[in-house]
Design an enzyme around this catalytic site. Structure first.
Site, short mmCIF file in Angstrom:
data_model
loop_
_atom_site.label_atom_id
_atom_site.label_comp_id
_atom_site.label_asym_id
_atom_site.label_seq_id
_atom_site.Cartn_x
_atom_site.Cartn_y
_atom_site.Cartn_z
N TYR A 233 -12.57 83.78 7.87
CA TYR A 233 -13.66 82.82 8.02
C TYR A 233 -14.22 83.04 9.43
O TYR A 233 -13.47 82.98 10.40
CB TYR A 233 -13.16 81.38 7.90
CG TYR A 233 -12.88 80.91 6.50
CD1 TYR A 233 -13.91 80.73 5.59
CD2 TYR A 233 -11.57 80.62 6.10
CE1 TYR A 233 -13.65 80.28 4.30
CE2 TYR A 233 -11.30 80.17 4.82
CZ TYR A 233 -12.35 80.01 3.92
OH TYR A 233 -12.09 79.56 2.65
N ASP A 261 -19.20 82.76 1.17
CA ASP A 261 -19.70 81.73 0.25
C ASP A 261 -19.32 80.31 0.68
O ASP A 261 -19.32 79.40 -0.13
CB ASP A 261 -19.17 81.99 -1.17
CG ASP A 261 -17.65 81.92 -1.26
OD1 ASP A 261 -16.99 81.82 -0.20
OD2 ASP A 261 -17.11 81.97 -2.39
N HIS A 364 -15.28 81.14 -5.16
CA HIS A 364 -14.30 80.43 -4.33
C HIS A 364 -13.38 79.57 -5.20
O HIS A 364 -13.00 78.45 -4.83
CB HIS A 364 -15.02 79.55 -3.31
CG HIS A 364 -14.32 79.44 -1.99
ND1 HIS A 364 -14.66 80.18 -0.89
CD2 HIS A 364 -13.29 78.66 -1.59
CE1 HIS A 364 -13.89 79.85 0.13
NE2 HIS A 364 -13.04 78.93 -0.28
#
Length: 504
Positions: A233, A261, A364
């Site tokens: 991330y 996403d 996700h």
């Protein structure tokens, strides 16, 4: 030396949001000034103020996270001889639950049922939560029921070979353990047990940014030659991102998988609901006339309603865009670059144009945008786009989300996927059985895939072809879509005039 120890009765005196001491790993901290900054909100800390909350902390954070606390927060070592059982917070994980023997577990659903019994409610609801009404979450599995087989017969399938390569690296099977956060919510060994199991099974582990065990712990748990990827991330602080990538390179991690996403946390109401129940429960203290322990203004704060998910994701940069890909590529050096979370053909083409090595088609796990399409549906579109632009051989296409059977893996391979990411099933295996459970999940998927390949007349992965499937309904949603349970459970039907008159 003994005089420097902090007695537990002293810690108990500091148990309000205005004066909050807490014990982690045998050390006493005054975290009063940190409460308002805690990404997960005040209540989760305040509930355990004046206690030893090591177990709660470890289930969410790696131990290295304690370094983020300011030095002045450290009070001293706890005098363990003064600690009572009531002073120690627990995760509510039921270690004594009577679970079936490992060798009796036949499929992923057996493991899910068992793990729901031994995991604590907060962790369980975090793992199984999807976005909003969880339509996409359920569609991820439902889509496979819209794909049917066209087997070939009279082919020698006496030997089946499921071995593969991912980014040119060997794998015993065409699937990998994808990044899933907070492994210690399932089992005290956390992601390190997954690392060990992946080595034993010869499959790739994708290390999560938001793991309970640190990158250091997982890389050190790996064996010589073991292949690991790292899921990233991107942090708002680019220097921290740069340092994280550098650490991954130093450990010999082979690929950096950047999640694209999640510019904003999905609204995962199941997880949020558990947080709200926790707020009501914590303040069993309030019912016992200890409301002073909680600052009501703080507990009404928006960020306190986010559940476990929000407590670990506030650092993610929503400004991440295509212009950043060049910079990330530069930081990668020899590491391969993967974009995780591609959801349409146009972005797949763009990834090729930006020199990305692989993409993961993913929603996700149904946790971000409800009514986002399944990875399998996206796969059909992406392969069409890549073919139209003569790009199929310029990038590897991976897919994740909803894989529960070996037949699901076969379908994805036939539609053009190079590798399949599997997440929750490995957590289910981990929850009750640790490393052995993770290995058993891998073995089940391998066995189911081998049987499917025999039945389909495909002795190796290269024999799996798209024309072996009937998949025309995948994108049309011609079969019944998952029911909106939240809506139906709360819907009040309109009444006919006959029903109304009958009540008069």
């Amino acid at each position: 030396m003994a005089s420097n120890l902090v007695p537990m009765d002293e810690v108990r005196k500091h148990s309000t949001t205005n004066d909050c001491w807490i014990v982690f790993h045998g050390k006493v901290y005054d975290i009063t000034s940190f409460l308002s900054e805690h990404p997960g909100g005040v209540s989760i800390i305040a509930e355990h103020a004046g206690m030893d909350a090591t177990a709660i902390f470890d289930s969410i954070h790696p131990k290295t996270m304690l370094r983020m606390l300011p030095k002045h927060a450290y009070i001293g070592e706890i005098d363990v001889s003064t600690v009572k059982p009531s002073d120690v917070a627990t995760t509510l994980r039921d270690e004594q639950k009577n679970i079936p023997p490992l060798d009796s577990m036949l499929n992923v659903f057996d493991f899910k049922a068992a793990s729901s019994k031994c995991m604590a409610p907060q962790g369980w609801n975090y793992y199984i939560s999807g976005a909003e009404d969880e339509i996409t979450f359920r569609e991820n599995q439902a889509v496979f029921s819209r794909i049917w087989f066209r087997p070939r017969v009279l082919i020698d399938v006496s030997k089946i070979d499921i071995s593969s390569t991912i980014l040119g690296l060997p794998s015993s099977a065409p699937f990998y353990v994808t990044a899933t956060a907070l492994g210690k919510l399932a089992h005290p060994d956390g992601e390190c047990a997954i690392t060990r199991a992946c080595f034993a099974e010869g499959i790739v582990q994708m290390i999560p940014t938001l793991s309970s065990c640190s990158m250091d712990e997982q890389c050190k748990a790996a064996q010589a030659g073991q292949i690991q990827f790292f899921q990233l991330y991107v942090n708002k602080d680019r220097e921290l991102t740069k340092n994280t990538i550098a650490k991954a390179k130093a450990y010999g991690i082979k690929a950096l998988c950047v999640t694209v996403d999640a510019p904003q946390l999905g609204r995962r109401e199941r997880d949020m609901r558990q947080k709200l129940l926790k707020l009501q429960d914590a303040p069993k203290l309030e019912q016992q006339k200890h409301a002073h322990k909680y600052d009501r203004k703080q507990t009404q704060n928006k960020k306190n309603l986010g559940g476990v998910a929000l407590s670990i994701t506030s650092f993610i940069d929503p400004s991440l865009n295509w212009r950043d890909i060049h910079w990330i590529r530069e930081q990668c050096g020899a590491m391969k670059l993967v974009l995780k979370g591609i959801q349409c053909g146009e972005d797949a083409v763009k990834a090729v144009e930006y020199g990305v090595d692989a993409i993961v088609l993913s929603n996700h796990g149904g946790r971000q945008l409800d009514y986002g399409r399944s990875g399998i549906e996206i796969l059909v579109e992406v392969m069409q786009f890549l073919d139209a632009h003569s790009m199929r051989d310029r990038i590897e296409v991976w897919v994740d989300g909803g894989f529960r059977r070996g037949t699901d893996i076969f379908k994805a391979l036939a539609l053009g996927a190079k590798a399949i990411g599997i997440g929750r099933p490995f957590l289910y295996g981990l929850a009750c059985y640790g490393e052995d459970g993770v290995r058993r999940i891998s073995q089940i998927f391998k066995n189911e895939l081998e049987i499917c390949m025999q039945m389909m007349g495909t002795p190796t992965l290269k024999h799996i072809k798209k024309n072996m499937l009937v998949y025309k309904n995948v994108t049309d949603h011609m079969t019944v879509t998952p029911q909106n349970i939240s809506a139906s459970n709360t819907y009040t039907p309109m009444q006919t005039v006959v029903e109304l008159n009958s009540k008069l």
